[in-house]
Scaffold this active site. Sequence first.
Site, short mmCIF file in Angstrom:
data_model
loop_
_atom_site.label_atom_id
_atom_site.label_comp_id
_atom_site.label_asym_id
_atom_site.label_seq_id
_atom_site.Cartn_x
_atom_site.Cartn_y
_atom_site.Cartn_z
N LYS A 1 -36.86 -4.52 2.37
CA LYS A 1 -36.54 -5.58 1.41
C LYS A 1 -37.47 -6.78 1.52
CE LYS A 1 -32.33 -4.02 -0.39
NZ LYS A 1 -30.90 -3.97 -0.30
N ARG B 1 -28.52 2.15 5.03
CA ARG B 1 -29.18 2.82 3.90
C ARG B 1 -30.67 2.54 3.98
NH1 ARG B 1 -30.88 1.37 -1.10
NH2 ARG B 1 -30.56 2.82 -2.83
N1 PMM Z 1 -30.06 -1.84 -2.28
C1 PMM Z 1 -30.72 -1.28 -3.32
C2 PMM Z 1 -30.12 -0.27 -4.08
N2 PMM Z 1 -28.85 0.17 -3.80
N3 PMM Z 1 -26.93 0.06 -2.45
C3 PMM Z 1 -26.26 -0.52 -1.45
N4 PMM Z 1 -25.01 -0.11 -1.16
N5 PMM Z 1 -26.80 -1.50 -0.68
C4 PMM Z 1 -28.05 -1.99 -0.91
O1 PMM Z 1 -28.49 -2.91 -0.19
C5 PMM Z 1 -28.80 -1.41 -1.99
C6 PMM Z 1 -28.18 -0.38 -2.76
C7 PMM Z 1 -32.09 -1.80 -3.60
O2 PMM Z 1 -32.99 -0.94 -4.09
P1 PMM Z 1 -33.67 0.35 -3.32
O3 PMM Z 1 -32.89 1.54 -3.80
O4 PMM Z 1 -35.07 0.37 -3.81
O5 PMM Z 1 -33.52 0.14 -1.84
#
Ligand code: PMM
Length: 298
Positions: A234, A274
């Site tokens: 991030k 994640r």
């Molecule tokens: N961040 C992204 C997408 N989905 N879902 C959850 N639960 N938590 C997160 O921090 C989160 C998410 C940001 O985009 P990415 O798929 O490119 O990491």
Amino acid sequence: MTERPADATPARVTPRGLPAALADVDRCLVMGVLNVTPDSFSDGGSFLDTDAAVAHGVEMAAQGADIVDVGGESTRPGAHRVDAAEEVRRALPVVRSLVAAGIPVSIDTMRASTASAALEAGACLVNDVSGGLADPDMAHVVADSHAPFVAMHWRGHSVDMAERAVYDDVVADVIAELQARVDDLDRRGVDRDRVIVDPGLGFAKNSAHNWTLLARLQELNVLGRPLLVGPSRKGFLGPLLADAAGRPRPAQGRDHATTALSALIAAAGAWAVRVHDVAATADAVRVVAAVRSAESRG
Ligand code: PMM
């Protein structure tokens, strides 16, 4: 059995409704990110082709991902919405193929119709970055399914979320807003014991907010819910890892820092982390589990 000392890290909480194979894992789970999008901030365009996406999902499972999180809509800062049909067209074939390969799949969506189609196709968890706020039908779909639900802290769509990064005390405010989500979902049939909470790093948060949330992560345990955290690659890591000229490190160079954060998040008792780079994080969470197990043996 030895009692945990008062200063021990808190016991992990797990959600109801998980497949037994995942419910029985006694360490922080690893959720592998699979964005079937042209525009996600770090892997946009890499897995837009269904076969490439499925192959990457299978690879992440082989590397130790406990769940593969499939998304068909980017939520990067400034992103505009994709239409529902296109989201399903991207994500569904990938969900189907990974489920057929025996891999636990979650669907990363803010849309009830996409969640419903993915659950029908065998997804075992719904990951909604809006925590059910973006689509009034989401709670209903999840209530009917008995699947666990990730409610992330969210204050509005990505296009202008930076303007919403205003808090009195970011940790207290995120806890209060997540508590309101859990209570509302419970009233609408998504029992609280199925809900996983996520502080939403980078969503309506500036860098200082993200670091504060990470420093005080254990305070979120007051919610009594399992915790998922998404630190991977991030933006707040960019300036930390800047080069000699002060240029922030691009997203693809942030995996080692992500692994360090994943270890800290696991040590704080999180249910899952994640990440994009599964192999390193799969090792990190095992290291944390081994230390915690030695700790509990005394
Ligand atoms: N961040 C992204 C997408 N989905 N879902 C959850 N639960 N938590 C997160 O921090 C989160 C998410 C940001 O985009 P990415 O798929 O490119 O990491």
